[in-house]
Design a protein around this motif. Structure first.
Motif, PDB file in Angstrom:
ATOM      1  N   LEU A   1       0.985  -1.254   0.000  1.00  0.00           N
ATOM      2  CA  LEU A   1       0.040   0.052   0.128  1.00  0.00           C
ATOM      3  C   LEU A   1       0.890   1.227  -0.071  1.00  0.00           C
ATOM      4  O   LEU A   1       0.560   2.321  -0.692  1.00  0.00           O
ATOM      5  CB  LEU A   1      -0.944  -0.114   1.182  1.00  0.00           C
ATOM      6  N   GLN A   2       2.024   1.263   0.753  1.00  0.00           N
ATOM      7  CA  GLN A   2       2.844   2.530   0.726  1.00  0.00           C
ATOM      8  C   GLN A   2       3.265   2.748  -0.714  1.00  0.00           C
ATOM      9  O   GLN A   2       3.568   3.845  -1.081  1.00  0.00           O
ATOM     10  CB  GLN A   2       4.148   2.093   1.637  1.00  0.00           C
ATOM     11  N   LYS A   3       3.792   1.818  -1.360  1.00  0.00           N
ATOM     12  CA  LYS A   3       4.346   1.798  -2.806  1.00  0.00           C
ATOM     13  C   LYS A   3       3.264   2.479  -3.735  1.00  0.00           C
ATOM     14  O   LYS A   3       3.526   3.113  -4.820  1.00  0.00           O
ATOM     15  CB  LYS A   3       4.803   0.540  -3.405  1.00  0.00           C
ATOM     16  N   LEU A   4       2.013   2.089  -3.614  1.00  0.00           N
ATOM     17  CA  LEU A   4       0.903   2.760  -4.348  1.00  0.00           C
ATOM     18  C   LEU A   4       0.555   4.395  -3.999  1.00  0.00           C
ATOM     19  O   LEU A   4      -0.287   4.801  -4.577  1.00  0.00           O
ATOM     20  CB  LEU A   4      -0.229   1.831  -4.227  1.00  0.00           C
ATOM     21  N   GLY A   5       1.241   4.623  -2.966  1.00  0.00           N
ATOM     22  CA  GLY A   5       1.021   6.171  -2.639  1.00  0.00           C
ATOM     23  C   GLY A   5      -0.239   6.362  -1.748  1.00  0.00           C
ATOM     24  O   GLY A   5      -0.732   7.581  -1.756  1.00  0.00           O
ATOM     25  N   LEU A   6      -0.652   5.470  -1.126  1.00  0.00           N
ATOM     26  CA  LEU A   6      -2.109   5.793  -0.253  1.00  0.00           C
ATOM     27  C   LEU A   6      -1.800   6.574   0.846  1.00  0.00           C
ATOM     28  O   LEU A   6      -2.707   7.205   1.397  1.00  0.00           O
ATOM     29  CB  LEU A   6      -2.603   4.427   0.089  1.00  0.00           C
ATOM     30  N   ASN A   7      -0.421   6.333   1.334  1.00  0.00           N
ATOM     31  CA  ASN A   7      -0.071   7.253   2.467  1.00  0.00           C
ATOM     32  C   ASN A   7      -0.929   7.469   3.768  1.00  0.00           C
ATOM     33  O   ASN A   7      -1.085   8.664   4.170  1.00  0.00           O
ATOM     34  CB  ASN A   7       0.213   8.691   1.886  1.00  0.00           C
ATOM     35  N   GLY A   8      -1.505   6.314   3.886  1.00  0.00           N
ATOM     36  CA  GLY A   8      -2.473   6.248   5.246  1.00  0.00           C
ATOM     37  C   GLY A   8      -3.940   6.778   4.996  1.00  0.00           C
ATOM     38  O   GLY A   8      -4.592   6.733   5.786  1.00  0.00           O
TER      39      GLY A   8
ATOM     40  N   ASP B   1     -10.142   6.603   2.899  1.00  0.00           N
ATOM     41  CA  ASP B   1     -11.454   6.750   2.183  1.00  0.00           C
ATOM     42  C   ASP B   1     -11.493   5.996   0.791  1.00  0.00           C
ATOM     43  O   ASP B   1     -10.612   5.628   0.201  1.00  0.00           O
ATOM     44  CB  ASP B   1     -11.541   8.186   1.943  1.00  0.00           C
ATOM     45  N   VAL B   2     -12.562   5.766   0.368  1.00  0.00           N
ATOM     46  CA  VAL B   2     -13.204   4.993  -0.680  1.00  0.00           C
ATOM     47  C   VAL B   2     -12.291   5.659  -2.030  1.00  0.00           C
ATOM     48  O   VAL B   2     -11.761   4.744  -2.953  1.00  0.00           O
ATOM     49  CB  VAL B   2     -14.540   4.765  -0.767  1.00  0.00           C
ATOM     50  N   GLU B   3     -12.481   6.955  -2.175  1.00  0.00           N
ATOM     51  CA  GLU B   3     -11.877   7.531  -3.375  1.00  0.00           C
ATOM     52  C   GLU B   3     -10.577   7.426  -3.592  1.00  0.00           C
ATOM     53  O   GLU B   3     -10.106   7.031  -4.458  1.00  0.00           O
ATOM     54  CB  GLU B   3     -12.550   8.973  -3.304  1.00  0.00           C
ATOM     55  N   SER B   4      -9.729   7.592  -2.392  1.00  0.00           N
ATOM     56  CA  SER B   4      -8.139   7.484  -2.406  1.00  0.00           C
ATOM     57  C   SER B   4      -7.843   6.180  -2.878  1.00  0.00           C
ATOM     58  O   SER B   4      -6.915   5.847  -3.475  1.00  0.00           O
ATOM     59  CB  SER B   4      -7.850   7.948  -1.432  1.00  0.00           C
ATOM     60  N   PHE B   5      -8.674   5.088  -2.028  1.00  0.00           N
ATOM     61  CA  PHE B   5      -8.088   3.901  -2.224  1.00  0.00           C
ATOM     62  C   PHE B   5      -8.521   3.316  -3.897  1.00  0.00           C
ATOM     63  O   PHE B   5      -7.648   2.785  -4.335  1.00  0.00           O
ATOM     64  CB  PHE B   5      -9.209   2.880  -1.509  1.00  0.00           C
ATOM     65  N   LYS B   6      -9.696   3.784  -4.474  1.00  0.00           N
ATOM     66  CA  LYS B   6      -9.759   3.391  -5.921  1.00  0.00           C
ATOM     67  C   LYS B   6      -8.899   4.132  -6.863  1.00  0.00           C
ATOM     68  O   LYS B   6      -8.418   3.631  -7.786  1.00  0.00           O
ATOM     69  CB  LYS B   6     -11.320   3.819  -6.310  1.00  0.00           C
ATOM     70  N   ALA B   7      -8.347   5.276  -6.431  1.00  0.00           N
ATOM     71  CA  ALA B   7      -7.668   5.973  -7.242  1.00  0.00           C
ATOM     72  C   ALA B   7      -6.032   5.469  -7.353  1.00  0.00           C
ATOM     73  O   ALA B   7      -5.341   5.632  -8.158  1.00  0.00           O
ATOM     74  CB  ALA B   7      -7.255   7.480  -6.835  1.00  0.00           C
ATOM     75  N   CYS B   8      -5.735   5.151  -6.111  1.00  0.00           N
ATOM     76  CA  CYS B   8      -4.252   4.517  -5.996  1.00  0.00           C
ATOM     77  C   CYS B   8      -3.968   3.079  -6.054  1.00  0.00           C
ATOM     78  O   CYS B   8      -3.180   2.541  -6.748  1.00  0.00           O
ATOM     79  CB  CYS B   8      -3.813   4.958  -4.454  1.00  0.00           C
ATOM     80  N   VAL B   9      -5.013   2.200  -5.822  1.00  0.00           N
ATOM     81  CA  VAL B   9      -4.944   0.892  -5.937  1.00  0.00           C
ATOM     82  C   VAL B   9      -5.529   0.194  -7.030  1.00  0.00           C
ATOM     83  O   VAL B   9      -6.663   0.635  -7.376  1.00  0.00           O
ATOM     84  CB  VAL B   9      -5.438   0.136  -4.614  1.00  0.00           C
ATOM     85  N   PRO B  10      -4.748  -0.390  -7.924  1.00  0.00           N
ATOM     86  CA  PRO B  10      -5.110  -0.979  -9.189  1.00  0.00           C
ATOM     87  C   PRO B  10      -5.930  -2.464  -8.692  1.00  0.00           C
ATOM     88  O   PRO B  10      -5.754  -3.104  -7.741  1.00  0.00           O
ATOM     89  CB  PRO B  10      -3.824  -1.190  -9.814  1.00  0.00           C
TER      90      PRO B  10
END
Length: 585
Positions: free
Chosen positions: A45-52, A55-64
Motif C-alpha cells: 500500500l505504501q508503494k501505491l502512494g496511499l499514504n495512510g 477513504d474509498v475515493e483515494s483507495f480506488k484512485a491509488c490501488v489497481p
C-alpha cells in the motif's frame, strides 16, 4: 469470541445481519477504513502512494485491480520468510492453498485469524436462517470433511488448504457445537493421511451415532456423493465391523485405529438393523434417510461445478431437503444463503457487508457482426468497478475483493448475477468461473453451457439404466480445425448406438450462436466424445490429493487446458472408446 457462548441465539444473529444490511454504504466504508488502518504500513500500500488514507475515493484512485499473478511475488516473499509488513501490518503466519483444479496447481493465499472469524460469521448467519426453516435438535452431524497434507514453506510458515486451516481452528469446533452441528468423527479421521481410510471411518462413525445424526454435510457436495458411492461397495464390511466391534484391516493408520477403537464396540443389533435397511433399498434410493432416520437435511455447496452431482445426491437423499452452502473461495467469503428454502439451482447469496470490501466489475459482451454470423467477433468490454450499493438487478459482474489478509482489489474470477436485494445488500447467483471457457475462435461456451449439454445428452442413458459418473472437457487444437473433446466416465459399459446418439446430442446442445455458425461451415471440427475407464476420475482426485489438496475443497476440473498436463495425460491414457459427432454433417 464463540468460546464464551453457551447457547446459540439465532434471533440475535439474524438481528445483527438485518442491521448490517440496512445501511450497506456506511458499513462498507467503515469496513474498508478498518482494513486500511490495520494495514496502512504494508509495503504494498505504501508503494501505491496511499499514504495512510482510508477513504474509498483515494483507495480506488491509488490501488489497481489485480489478479493472483500480480500479487504472487509479494506472497512468495511472505512464504519465504520475510516478516516485514509486505501485504499486511501484522505478520502472516499461515498460508492457504487454493484447490488448484482450475490451473492445475494450487496457489498460495495469505491466511490469518480474521479470516477464521469471518468464516464463522458466515456459518452462524446461514445456520440462523436455516434453523428457522429446518430446525434441528441436539445431536451430531455426519460431516464428510478432510484435512490436507500440511507442510512448511521455505520461510517456515504452515501451509494448508483453506478448509484445513478452518477445521484445525478451535473457533470452528466451538461454532459447530454452538450450532448443533458437531462432527461425529474424531479429529484423527478428519486429518488422517489416507483419504480412503478416512471415508471408511466417517461412514462407520455415522452408523455408530446413527440415531443422533441430524444433518449430513460437507464443504462441497462432491464429497457426499463420493462417500455414498463408496458406501454402496463397503456397506457389508461396515456391518461386520459393527457386529464384531473390530475395525476392518483396510484401516492401517495407527492414530485412526486407536481413535476408532474408543468408539467401536460389538453391537449385533445395530449391525442387523443396518444390514436389513440396506438390503431393502431399491437401487440405493433414499439411502441417507433410511440409515440416518433423524436427518433433517443435506448441506453443502451445490452450485457451479457441483451442480452435476445433484441428480445422484437427490437419489441418495430421497425426500430430504438439499440446502446449498454459502458462497466463498480460498481467498475468503462473500455471502450467506439466507433463503434456505430455495432449491439449489436457484440459490442466492446475500453479501455480508462487514467481512470485506466488495466491488463488482460489470461484464458486458459486445458483438461486432460483419454480415455473416460466422465472422462475428466477440469482445468483452469492461467499465469501472461499482460498489456494493451500485450494482443493478439482472446484470452480471466479476467479484472484486479487498480483505483483512492482504488482498486489495483482487479479482476472484467468479461471474455472478445480481438477482435482488436483501435490505440494501445484493443477493447474488453464482454463474461460472470466468476463465473456464470452451473457445476455439468465435465460440464462447462456459462451464454452465457444458453442464447443460452433458445433462441433455445424459437423458439418453436413462432407459439403459446408465449414468455419467463424472465428466470434463478439452479443446483439441492439434489438428485444423480444432474441436471440443468431452470425456465421460460411465457407471457401466454402454452400446455403440446410444453413445453415438449421445455424441451428436452433446454437439447440438451447445446453443452459442458462434459455435453453431462455426460448426456449420466446419470452422470448428466435429465434437468428440471419449469414454474413459471406471476409476479415471478417482485417479484425477488422487493426483490433486498428492499435490496437497483436500477432498473438502476438491472440484473436478471441467475444462482441462494444456497447462494441466498431468490431468490431460490421465484422461488420454484411460480412453477406451471415442466417437465423433455427425450432427452437422
Amino acid at each position: 469470541m464463540l468460546e464464551k457462548m453457551e447457547e446459540f441465539n439465532f434471533e440475535k444473529v439474524i438481528k445483527e445481519f438485518e442491521t448490517a444490511t440496512k445501511d450497506v454504504g456506511r458499513v462498507q466504508k467503515e469496513t474498508l477504513q478498518k482494513i486500511l488502518e490495520e494495514n496502512g504500513e504494508a509495503e504494498y500500500l505504501q508503494k501505491l502512494g496511499l499514504n495512510g488514507r482510508t477513504d474509498v475515493e483515494s483507495f480506488k484512485a491509488c490501488v489497481p485491480l489485480v489478479t493472483h499473478k500480480d500479487l504472487d511475488p509479494y506472497i512468495q516473499r511472505v512464504a519465504d520468510g520475510d516478516t516485514s509488513p509486505i501485504l499486511t501490518g501484522k505478520p502472516i503466519t499461515t498460508i492457504s492453498l487454493s484447490s488448484g483444479t482450475t490451473q492445475g496447481k494450487p496457489k498460495f493465499v495469505p491466511f490469518n485469524e480474521e479470516l477464521v472469524e469471518s468464516t464463522m460469521q458466515i456459518y452462524r448467519t446461514s445456520f440462523a436462517f436455516r434453523d428457522r426453516e429446518f430446525p434441528i435438535g441436539n445431536g451430531k452431524a455426519l460431516q464428510l470433511i478432510y484435512g490436507s497434507k500440511q507442510f512448511e514453506t521455505k520461510g517456515g510458515l504452515t501451509a494448508n488448504t483453506a478448509t484445513t486451516n478452518i477445521y484445525r481452528s478451535s473457533y470452528f469446533k466451538n461454532t459447530m457445537k454452538a450450532i448443533r452441528s458437531e462432527c461425529c468423527s474424531p479429529d484423527e479421521v478428519i486429518f488422517g493421511p489416507d483419504f480412503n481410510q478416512s471415508v471408511y471411518c466417517h461412514l462407520l462413525c455415522g452408523l455408530i451415532y446413527r440415531d443422533e445424526i441430524q444433518s449430513v454435510s460437507s464443504t462441497f457436495v462432491f464429497s457426499i456423493v463420493h462417500a455414498f458411492r463408496t458406501f454402496e461397495q463397503i456397506w457389508e464390511e461396515l456391518c461386520t465391523d459393527i457386529r464384531d466391534g473390530v475395525l476392518n484391516k483396510r484401516v492401517t493408520v495407527p492414530s485412526i485405529r486407536t481413535a476408532m477403537s474408543k468408539l467401536l464396540k460389538p453391537n449385533p443389533t445395530l449391525a442387523d438393523l443396518v444390514y436389513k435397511k440396506c438390503s431393502g433399498l431399491s437401487n440405493w434410493y433414499g439411502l441417507i434417510p433410511e440409515i440416518f432416520p433423524q436427518t433433517k437435511y443435506i448441506y453443502g455447496i451445490m452450485t457451479g461445478s457441483m451442480e452435476p452431482y445433484l441428480k445422484k445426491l437427490r437419489h441418495y437423499a430421497g425426500e430430504l431437503p438439499l440446502l446449498s452452502g454459502d458462497y466463498g473461495s480460498s481467498e475468503g467469503w462473500i455471502g450467506a444463503n439466507v433463503n434456505p428454502t430455495l432449491p439449489p439451482e436457484s440459490v442466492t447469496y446475500a453479501v455480508l457487508p462487514d467481512i470485506g470490501y466488495f466491488e463488482f466489475l460489470p461484464i458486458m459482451e459486445k458483438v461486432e457482426n460483419h454480415g455473416d454470423r460466422t465472422e462475428a467477433t466477440f469482445l468483452y468490454t469492461e467499465s469501472e468497478p461499482v460498489g456494493l450499493t451500485e450494482v443493478k438487478v439482472g446484470n452480471e459482474y466479476e467479484v472484486v475483493v479487498t480483505n483483512v489478509a492482504g488482498l486489495y482489489r483482487y479479482r476472484l474470477g467468479d461471474m455472478v448475477k445480481v438477482v435482488g436485494f436483501h435490505n440494501s445488500t445484493p443477493e447474488l447467483q453464482f454463474r461460472c468461473r470466468r476463465n473456464l471457457l470452451l473457445n476455439i475462435n468465435i465460440d464462447k461456451n462456459t462451464e454452465k453451457d457444458l453442464q447443460l449439454a452433458v445433462e441433455e445428452a445424459g437423458k439418453l442413458l436413462v432407459d439403459e439404466k446408465l449414468e455419467v459418473v463424472d465428466f470434463t472437457s478439452h479443446v483439441d487444437l492439434t489438428e485444423d480445425p480444432g474441436h471440443y473433446v468431452i470425456f465421460w466416465e460411465l457407471s457401466r459399459e454402454a452400446g455403440e448406438e446410444v453413445l453415438n446418439e449421445c455424441c451428436n446430442c452433446l454437439d447440438r446442445s451447445f446453443v452459442d450462436a458462434g459455435y453453431i455458425g462455426a460448426r456449420k461451415v466446419n470452422a470448428i471440427g466435429a465434437l468428440e466424445l471419449r469414454i474413459v475407464r471406471r476409476g479415471t476420475f478417482q485417479k484425477i482426485l488422487d493426483h490433486y490429493l498428492g499435490l496437497g489438496s483436500a477432498v473438502s475443497q476438491f472440484k473436478t476440473p471441467r475444462c482441462v487446458g494444456l497447462s494441466n498436463s498431468v490431468v490431460l495425460q490421465i484422461l488420454h491414457s484411460n480412453v477406451v472408446k471415442s466417437y465423433f459427432s455427425t450432427a452437422f454433417a
